[in-house]
Scaffold this active site. Structure first.
Site, PDB file in Angstrom:
ATOM      1  N   ASP A  59       0.746  -1.107  -0.051  1.00 17.21           N
ATOM      2  CA  ASP A  59      -0.212   0.213   0.024  1.00 17.21           C
ATOM      3  C   ASP A  59       1.006   1.192  -0.012  1.00 17.21           C
ATOM      4  O   ASP A  59       0.455   2.379  -0.225  1.00 17.21           O
ATOM      5  CB  ASP A  59      -1.208   0.131   1.188  1.00 17.21           C
ATOM      6  CG  ASP A  59      -0.488   0.024   2.504  1.00 17.21           C
ATOM      7  OD1 ASP A  59       0.824  -0.337   2.678  1.00 17.21           O
ATOM      8  OD2 ASP A  59      -1.247  -0.295   3.631  1.00 17.21           O
ATOM      9  N   SER A  60       2.207   0.949   0.043  1.00 18.38           N
ATOM     10  CA  SER A  60       3.005   2.099  -0.171  1.00 18.38           C
ATOM     11  C   SER A  60       2.960   2.698  -1.676  1.00 18.38           C
ATOM     12  O   SER A  60       3.287   3.959  -1.803  1.00 18.38           O
ATOM     13  CB  SER A  60       4.540   1.528  -0.387  1.00 18.38           C
ATOM     14  OG  SER A  60       4.721   0.523  -1.216  1.00 18.38           O
ATOM     15  N   ASP A  98      -0.777  -6.335  -0.031  1.00 16.92           N
ATOM     16  CA  ASP A  98      -1.030  -5.765   1.118  1.00 16.92           C
ATOM     17  C   ASP A  98      -2.726  -5.706   1.331  1.00 16.92           C
ATOM     18  O   ASP A  98      -3.485  -5.432   0.262  1.00 16.92           O
ATOM     19  CB  ASP A  98      -0.642  -4.254   1.376  1.00 16.92           C
ATOM     20  CG  ASP A  98       0.779  -4.263   1.987  1.00 16.92           C
ATOM     21  OD1 ASP A  98       0.951  -4.937   2.847  1.00 16.92           O
ATOM     22  OD2 ASP A  98       1.364  -3.152   2.107  1.00 16.92           O
ATOM     23  N   LYS A 126      -0.673  -9.640   3.202  1.00 14.36           N
ATOM     24  CA  LYS A 126       0.019  -9.047   4.378  1.00 14.36           C
ATOM     25  C   LYS A 126      -0.799  -8.005   5.122  1.00 14.36           C
ATOM     26  O   LYS A 126      -1.663  -7.321   4.480  1.00 14.36           O
ATOM     27  CB  LYS A 126       1.162  -8.259   3.921  1.00 14.36           C
ATOM     28  CG  LYS A 126       2.038  -7.636   5.224  1.00 14.36           C
ATOM     29  CD  LYS A 126       3.399  -7.045   4.566  1.00 14.36           C
ATOM     30  CE  LYS A 126       3.345  -5.740   3.959  1.00 14.36           C
ATOM     31  NZ  LYS A 126       2.770  -4.524   4.688  1.00 14.36           N
ATOM     32  N   GLU A 128      -1.028  -5.600   8.859  1.00 16.26           N
ATOM     33  CA  GLU A 128      -0.293  -4.725   9.932  1.00 16.26           C
ATOM     34  C   GLU A 128      -0.795  -5.145  11.132  1.00 16.26           C
ATOM     35  O   GLU A 128      -2.167  -5.059  11.365  1.00 16.26           O
ATOM     36  CB  GLU A 128      -0.480  -3.360   9.404  1.00 16.26           C
ATOM     37  CG  GLU A 128       0.200  -3.122   8.079  1.00 16.26           C
ATOM     38  CD  GLU A 128       0.527  -1.573   7.934  1.00 16.26           C
ATOM     39  OE1 GLU A 128       0.230  -0.916   8.835  1.00 16.26           O
ATOM     40  OE2 GLU A 128       0.993  -0.982   6.724  1.00 16.26           O
ATOM     41  N   GLU A 195       9.400  -3.470  10.724  1.00 15.98           N
ATOM     42  CA  GLU A 195       9.968  -2.326  10.234  1.00 15.98           C
ATOM     43  C   GLU A 195      10.107  -1.307  11.151  1.00 15.98           C
ATOM     44  O   GLU A 195       9.439  -1.190  12.203  1.00 15.98           O
ATOM     45  CB  GLU A 195       8.727  -1.613   9.518  1.00 15.98           C
ATOM     46  CG  GLU A 195       8.937  -0.381   8.749  1.00 15.98           C
ATOM     47  CD  GLU A 195       8.065   0.192   7.837  1.00 15.98           C
ATOM     48  OE1 GLU A 195       7.989   1.154   7.286  1.00 15.98           O
ATOM     49  OE2 GLU A 195       6.975  -0.593   7.456  1.00 15.98           O
TER      50      GLU A 195
END
Length: 279
Positions: A59-60, A98, A126, A128, A195
């Site tokens: 999602d970057s 993501d 992925k 978070e 991260e």
């Protein structure tokens, strides 16, 4: 002892396509995993040719492709679109996608989003965080959807965190992060991104777990590394360059050369060094 994979053309032709179980095999065999983000077929195809093991549709993209100030505006449809594009360029690398902001707020919402991503070509999604996300991880894994967890600096939590900051600096937060790492692995995650975590803490978490860890700003002791494509190539994304970023384009001489240089440095342990890590 970590080993470096051959990068000549013949070896790349012979290498097997990555599967989820091969991630655990890599950790067991001491082979560092090389991950990069990609958002289209052309870069994905070049990464495949350069021997990148895992490709992430992150999602970057909200920040480096769409021009937003955070990842929060990214929608599931955006990730689905870019996942389908990247999937068309890959034949060897494992594709991870993501789950964007709030698409995993409930197990049911996560299942809908993850199903769309796997149908677009991803092999893993992925997620978070921990906490209530543990139920989401278990729910997806029980329904045959492989999960990569993500702890430390979680960009979708930027408002609560008050910015993009190093996590786990003190004993309390470090112990919580270490406990969360064990919890996501127990919930069924097959991979863990760490991260912006101090080197020593990331190393301790890596030693704790049977699943591989992938570091980004988490020092050299993780089982692999990931960088954002634009950062690796030195592209100006309009945001401050973090300490852990290295421009590999100058080193590699071309886009594919940059990918190969990055892969070689990760596998040899040359990257990240102390200048790209946090104490």
């Amino acid at each position: 002892m970590y080993t470096s994979a051959p990068t000549d053309a013949n070896a790349q032709e012979k290498r097997k396509a990555w599967t989820v179980p091969m991630l655990a095999d890599a950790k067991r065999d001491g082979r560092r995993l090389v991950m990069l983000t990609a958002y289209d077929a052309g870069f994905a195809r070049t990464m495949d040719a350069a021997g990148i093991d895992v490709v992430l549709v992150g999602d970057s993209l909200g920040m480096v492709v769409q021009g937003h100030n955070s990842t929060l505006p990214v929608a599931t449809a955006d990730i689905v679109y870019h996942t389908a594009c990247v999937a068309r360029g890959l034949s060897k690398a494992l594709l991870v996608a993501d789950l964007p902001f709030q698409s995993d707020a409930t197990p049911e919402r996560a299942l809908d989003a993850a199903t769309a991503l796997l149908q677009a070509g991803a092999a893993m999604v992925k997620i978070e965080g921990a906490g209530h996300k543990l139920d989401v991880i278990r729910f997806l894994v029980e329904r045959e959807i492989p999960v990569c967890a993500h702890l430390g600096l979680t960009p979708q939590s930027v408002l609560r965190l008050g910015g993009y900051k190093l996590q786990g600096r003190d004993d309390v937060t470090a112990n919580k992060l270490r406990g969360d790492a064990r919890a996501v692995a127990q919930a069924g995650a097959a991979l863990l991104v760490l991260e912006c975590v101090p080197t020593g803490l990331a190393g301790a978490i890596t030693a704790d777990l049977a699943i591989p860890t992938i570091g980004i700003g988490a020092g050299p002791h993780c089982d692999g590394q990931v960088l954002v494509l634009h950062d690796l190539l030195g592209v100006n994304s309009g945001h401050r360059r973090p300490k852990f970023v290295k421009d590999f384009l100058a080193q590699g001489g071309s886009v594919e050369g940059a990918f190969r240089a990055y892969a070689d440095d990760v596998r040899s342990g040359a990257f990240p060094d102390a200048s790209h890590s946090y104490d």
